[in-house]
Design a protein around this motif. Structure first.
Motif, PDB file in Angstrom:
ATOM      1  N   VAL A 665      -6.815  29.865 -14.361  1.00 34.63           N
ATOM      2  CA  VAL A 665      -7.331  28.629 -13.762  1.00 34.63           C
ATOM      3  C   VAL A 665      -8.613  28.932 -12.982  1.00 34.63           C
ATOM      4  O   VAL A 665      -8.679  29.900 -12.222  1.00 34.63           O
ATOM      5  CB  VAL A 665      -6.280  28.005 -12.811  1.00 34.63           C
ATOM      6  N   LEU A 666      -9.625  28.119 -13.191  1.00 29.80           N
ATOM      7  CA  LEU A 666     -10.879  28.272 -12.470  1.00 29.80           C
ATOM      8  C   LEU A 666     -10.694  27.820 -11.024  1.00 29.80           C
ATOM      9  O   LEU A 666     -10.264  26.699 -10.762  1.00 29.80           O
ATOM     10  CB  LEU A 666     -11.981  27.431 -13.132  1.00 29.80           C
ATOM     11  N   GLU A 667     -11.009  28.726 -10.078  1.00 28.40           N
ATOM     12  CA  GLU A 667     -10.922  28.392  -8.662  1.00 28.40           C
ATOM     13  C   GLU A 667     -12.327  28.359  -8.069  1.00 28.40           C
ATOM     14  O   GLU A 667     -13.124  29.280  -8.300  1.00 28.40           O
ATOM     15  CB  GLU A 667     -10.071  29.414  -7.910  1.00 28.40           C
ATOM     16  N   LEU A 668     -12.618  27.300  -7.332  1.00 28.65           N
ATOM     17  CA  LEU A 668     -13.924  27.152  -6.692  1.00 28.65           C
ATOM     18  C   LEU A 668     -13.749  27.157  -5.184  1.00 28.65           C
ATOM     19  O   LEU A 668     -12.836  26.533  -4.653  1.00 28.65           O
ATOM     20  CB  LEU A 668     -14.593  25.841  -7.115  1.00 28.65           C
ATOM     21  N   LYS A 669     -14.624  27.901  -4.484  1.00 32.53           N
ATOM     22  CA  LYS A 669     -14.649  27.852  -3.038  1.00 32.53           C
ATOM     23  C   LYS A 669     -15.986  27.265  -2.609  1.00 32.53           C
ATOM     24  O   LYS A 669     -17.025  27.582  -3.194  1.00 32.53           O
ATOM     25  CB  LYS A 669     -14.465  29.250  -2.439  1.00 32.53           C
ATOM     26  N   GLY A 670     -15.950  26.418  -1.577  1.00 34.17           N
ATOM     27  CA  GLY A 670     -17.181  25.779  -1.152  1.00 34.17           C
ATOM     28  C   GLY A 670     -17.255  25.601   0.345  1.00 34.17           C
ATOM     29  O   GLY A 670     -16.265  25.778   1.053  1.00 34.17           O
ATOM     30  N   PHE A 671     -18.438  25.267   0.843  1.00 33.43           N
ATOM     31  CA  PHE A 671     -18.619  24.959   2.257  1.00 33.43           C
ATOM     32  C   PHE A 671     -19.315  23.606   2.387  1.00 33.43           C
ATOM     33  O   PHE A 671     -20.036  23.176   1.482  1.00 33.43           O
ATOM     34  CB  PHE A 671     -19.434  26.042   2.970  1.00 33.43           C
ATOM     35  N   ARG A 672     -19.069  22.962   3.507  1.00 32.96           N
ATOM     36  CA  ARG A 672     -19.729  21.689   3.776  1.00 32.96           C
ATOM     37  C   ARG A 672     -21.210  21.960   4.029  1.00 32.96           C
ATOM     38  O   ARG A 672     -21.563  22.731   4.914  1.00 32.96           O
ATOM     39  CB  ARG A 672     -19.103  21.020   4.991  1.00 32.96           C
ATOM     40  N   LYS A 673     -22.065  21.338   3.272  1.00 36.56           N
ATOM     41  CA  LYS A 673     -23.491  21.607   3.390  1.00 36.56           C
ATOM     42  C   LYS A 673     -24.047  20.989   4.669  1.00 36.56           C
ATOM     43  O   LYS A 673     -23.740  19.841   5.009  1.00 36.56           O
ATOM     44  CB  LYS A 673     -24.234  21.032   2.195  1.00 36.56           C
TER      45      LYS A 673
END
Length: 841
Positions: A665-673
């Motif tokens: 499964v593709l996992e994405l991590k992100g931050f609030r811009k």
């Protein structure tokens, strides 16, 4: 009274340790022998499969050596002093010069420390340290089909540590073929650095197979003369703790079914792996398996057909050109979890995955079966058994004992300078980033680089080691340091009062650390040792007391500031650094990581360094500018440049990491811009006192009251996280200050911000400032050693290290007084690596 109690406990603790811990006590005895016992010429200690048996390559070498060297004394290490093989050896060779010693007995430790020749086919225990007068010969136990060492998929990075350490101690390694030599050296991370000789002799134990008379061997082991012998020899994939009675009963049931399908003209024997043999016996199955004491390669001479899976036994059987059947019901899982060196489709026999397939194959015509696999059999013999001609033992003995080189000798040691680093434990910090950057710049045509570290692994450490240049070798320090009660008392005084203590016997302390260094690195002879971390007193002592020609220690910060640093009201580094400072006198170079840091460290610490003007200098840490620029632009590629949208708010997030988990499964991590309409300040660093977050927050509070569109982002983690969070709440800055935690790619976030600030009380260099300058941000740093030399000649703003000074700097950016920075990292790195070569190596 309290002082008396404290001192009494201090001096009694080593006695209690030896009394309560048998391992410490036994290591102490071995150490005494290591120091005092003289090496006796013409003595040989033999150990096969951790003393579980007296078989294999070691037995084969012994069998010929004992007749060629009648003036030698031979000592077999055995776990079972009632092993029938003892009687067998005495009957065959006599007992005048052949002795048997209980494994890990006092007699064993004495022999391990005093025998001239040490022969082993696996490894000695972690306490083992070879004396320079001893000759260690390792005769590895077979050609590998399955992967070894660091090649094993999903293995802990340090799982191969003791085999690797043994090979570093070995003066000679006897190999069956070049394929095995290459795989073994590479799997244990020894390419270019293995200091011993590798002899291509063939497998000594196969001589026993080729030279044994079938009838005599059948009689020797009470096998029926009128029946064909079938040997079933599966490997064992579980640990003893994981093994169940059901596992044993299932394999015995398989033997029964094989026997039934082959009929009365055959007898099927089960050969278990040596480390699971006792489990069979303890659970009442002793009569169902081949006794462990029986020499397997003699037995192979009688075997008409072999059934196995991944065991190297099939390579030993190949020269007989008899049928081999590969029964691998878990081949796909084993390939996924462990891995193979060879394509299973090329095996010299049929691979079957079910018991039914195996039984059906076994009843086929044997001559036709051999004919069907003749090409593969010949191919494997040509590649792996080309030296198995019955004279492998002679070649090995002549090469090593008689100085008559009949076998090819390979060298895996380069002529480059050898650099041994300790890097500080691979935590998420500037030291780790700096040494990783350095590994990208070192000229590996001139230098071989080894990193030594403790064997304990964490995810943080594992992830950071994965970032190190692949050409760097890793070795591990593990096991207990060998020490007597007196050594423990001396070491405790040293670690309490420093190297300057008047109560130390410095000569004995030095000698014990030299032995520990030898235990860790074996026959390695580094040209330079480099304590790049500079905070770990044990590694500083290990390097400082070593016999290495050049010794270097790095000062990654303003060390007196680190000495005085408190966290939670307690000094963080004072006890360690007191010891470390006292050891600076042992090093040839004491390196700060910036010019201004060197000036400060020289002022504070020159009292600990003889000839400080010559020894104390600076080498800027390298920076991976290309990587920083590339990572800053990753947002255009991750998730195809698209943001993530929250299901719960109207905010979107920039992706900073893409991974595919174990389920595919593709996992994405992100931050609030950060919002573009705001003025977004960012700082990156460990949440530690010297980073000065509290003053930054107080200064930012004033700024936010004057300018409502200002925001502050704090990237990093550390011991002051809770204190900083509390300060944010007290100052009512929850809406204006965002704690980001540790981010694996901070460059991507920095690219979204407007101004970088590093408000430290002291720094060694302040690499995060340089990273921000490479990205092109306006930067602010406090006017302290380490930072001021980084910002010299740049557009960066030097602020006073005070709330007012930091506030004025933040306000200066808001008012447009600080312009974006430019940093020529290529020129900087050229100068940094030139300084490294000039001052360090």
């Amino acid at each position: 009274m309290n002082k008396i109690k404290e001192m009494t406990a201090f001096f009694l603790s080593p006695f209690k340790e030896q009394w309560k811990n048998k391992r410490v006590k036994e290591n102490s005895y071995y150490l005494k022998k290591l120091r005092n016992a003289k090496v006796k010429e013409n003595t040989v200690l033999l150990e096969s499969y951790h003393a579980v048996s007296m078989t294999g390559n070691i037995y084969a070498i012994f069998s010929q050596l004992v007749t060629e060297k009648p003036d030698y004394e031979f000592y077999w290490s055995v776990k079972n002093t009632k092993d029938p093989m003892i009687k067998e050896i005495k009957n065959i060779f006599g007992s005048r010069n052949i002795h048997f010693v209980k494994y890990e007995s006092r007699a064993y430790y004495s022999l391990l420390a005093s025998c001239k020749y040490l022969l082993n086919d696996t490894s000695f225990m972690p306490y083992f340290t070879k004396k320079s007068e001893q000759v260690y010969i390792n005769s590895w136990h077979g050609t590998p089909l399955k992967t070894l060492g660091k090649d094993i998929k999903n293995a802990n990075r340090s799982a191969h540590k003791n085999i690797q350490r043994n090979l570093l101690h070995a003066d000679h390694i006897i190999m069956p073929n070049k394929f095995t030599a290459d795989k073994l050296i590479n799997a244990y991370d020894l390419n270019d650095i293995y200091p011993g000789k590798v002899h291509l002799t063939g497998n000594a134990r196969v001589d026993l197979t080729l030279k044994s008379d079938v009838t005599n061997i059948k009689r020797k082991y009470n096998l029926p003369l009128d029946k064909e012998i079938v040997l079933y020899a599966p490997t064992w994939k579980k640990t003893i703790a994981q093994t169940t009675i059901d596992d044993i009963e299932n394999i015995i049931e398989e033997v029964s079914e094989i026997q039934n399908v082959l009929g009365d003209s055959y007898i099927v024997l089960l050969k278990s792996h040596y480390f699971i043999y006792d489990y069979f016996c303890k659970n009442g199955f002793e009569k169902k398996i081949v006794p462990n004491w029986i020499e397997t390669n003699e037995l192979l001479a009688t075997v008409s057909l072999l059934i196995t899976d991944y065991s190297s036994i099939f390579f030993d059987f190949l020269p007989l050109k008899r049928p081999i059947y590969f029964y691998m019901p878990d081949a796909k899982e084993y390939a996924r979890d462990r891995g193979f060196y060879l394509d299973l489709g090329t095996l010299p026999g049929r691979l079957v995955e079910t018991k039914q397939e195996l039984l059906e194959t076994l009843v086929e015509d044997k001559k036709k079966y051999l004919n069907d696999y003749q090409v593969q059999i010949n191919d494997y013999i040509e590649k792996f058994c080309y030296l198995d001609d019955g004279y492998a033992t002679s070649r090995g003995i002549n090469n090593i004992f008689n100085n008559n080189n009949e076998a090819e000798i390979l060298s895996y040691k380069s002529n480059k300078q050898l650099l041994l680093f300790y890097c500080g434990g691979f935590y998420n910090n500037g030291i780790t980033n700096s040494v990783i950057n350095l590994t990208e710049k070192i000229d590996y045509e001139k230098y071989d680089v080894i990193f030594i570290d403790l064997d304990r692994m964490t995810k943080e450490k594992n992830d950071n080691i994965a970032r190190v240049d692949s050409r760097v070798h890793f070795i591990y320090l593990f096991g207990r340091m060998n020490r007597t009660v007196y050594d423990s008392i001396q070491q405790n005084i040293f670690f309490r009062q420093s190297y300057n203590s008047k109560y130390l016997n410095k000569k004995k302390l030095q000698n014990n650390f030299k032995l520990e260094f030898q235990r860790a690195v074996g026959n390695l002879k580094p040209d330079t040792v480099i304590d790049f971390g500079g905070y770990n007193k044990f590694f500083t002592a290990l390097f400082g007391f070593s016999n290495v020609e050049k010794k270097v220690i790095y000062l990654q910060s303003i060390m007196m500031g680190e000495y005085d640093k408190k966290i939670g009201g307690k000094y963080k580094h004072r006890w360690n650094l007191k010891i470390t400072f006292s050891l600076y006198q042992l090093f040839d170079k004491v390196i700060s990581v910036s010019e201004s840091a060197n000036e400060e460290n020289k002022k504070d610490l020159s009292v600990y360094v003889d000839n400080p003007d010559e020894k104390m200098t600076f080498v800027n840490n390298c920076i991976n500018g290309e990587d920083i620029v590339e990572k800053a632009e990753l947002g255009k590629l991750l998730n195809k440049g698209n943001p993530l949208y929250s299901m719960y708010t109207d905010e979107n997030y920039a992706v900073y990491q893409e991974t595919i988990n174990e389920f595919g499964v593709l996992e994405l991590k992100g931050f609030r811009k950060p919002a573009k309409q705001n003025k977004n300040f960012v700082t990156v660093g460990r949440l530690s006192p010297e980073k000065n977050h509290v003053k930054l927050l107080e200064a930012f509070k004033q700024l936010s009251q004057e300018n409502s569109d200002c925001y502050l982002y704090i990237i990093g983690d550390g011991p002051l996280r809770k204190e900083i969070q509390n300060k944010i709440e007290i100052l009512d800055l929850n809406e204006k200050v965002i704690m980001m935690g540790h981010i694996e790619n901070p460059s991507l976030f920095l690219k979204e911000c407007d101004c970088f600030i590093l408000p430290s009380t002291h720094e060694g260099q302040g690499l995060s400032l340089i990273e921000a300058m490479i990205i092109g941000l306006p930067v602010i740093g406090t006017d302290v050693p380490g930072i001021k030399s980084v910002l010299a000649g740049s557009n960066g703003y030097l602020a006073k290290e005070s709330v007012e000074g930091i506030h004025d700097a933040l306000l200066a950016f808001v008012n447009g007084e600080i312009s974006p920075s430019y940093f020529d990292y290529e020129r900087y790195n050229d100068e940094a690596i030139a300084a490294f070569y000039r001052n360090v190596v």
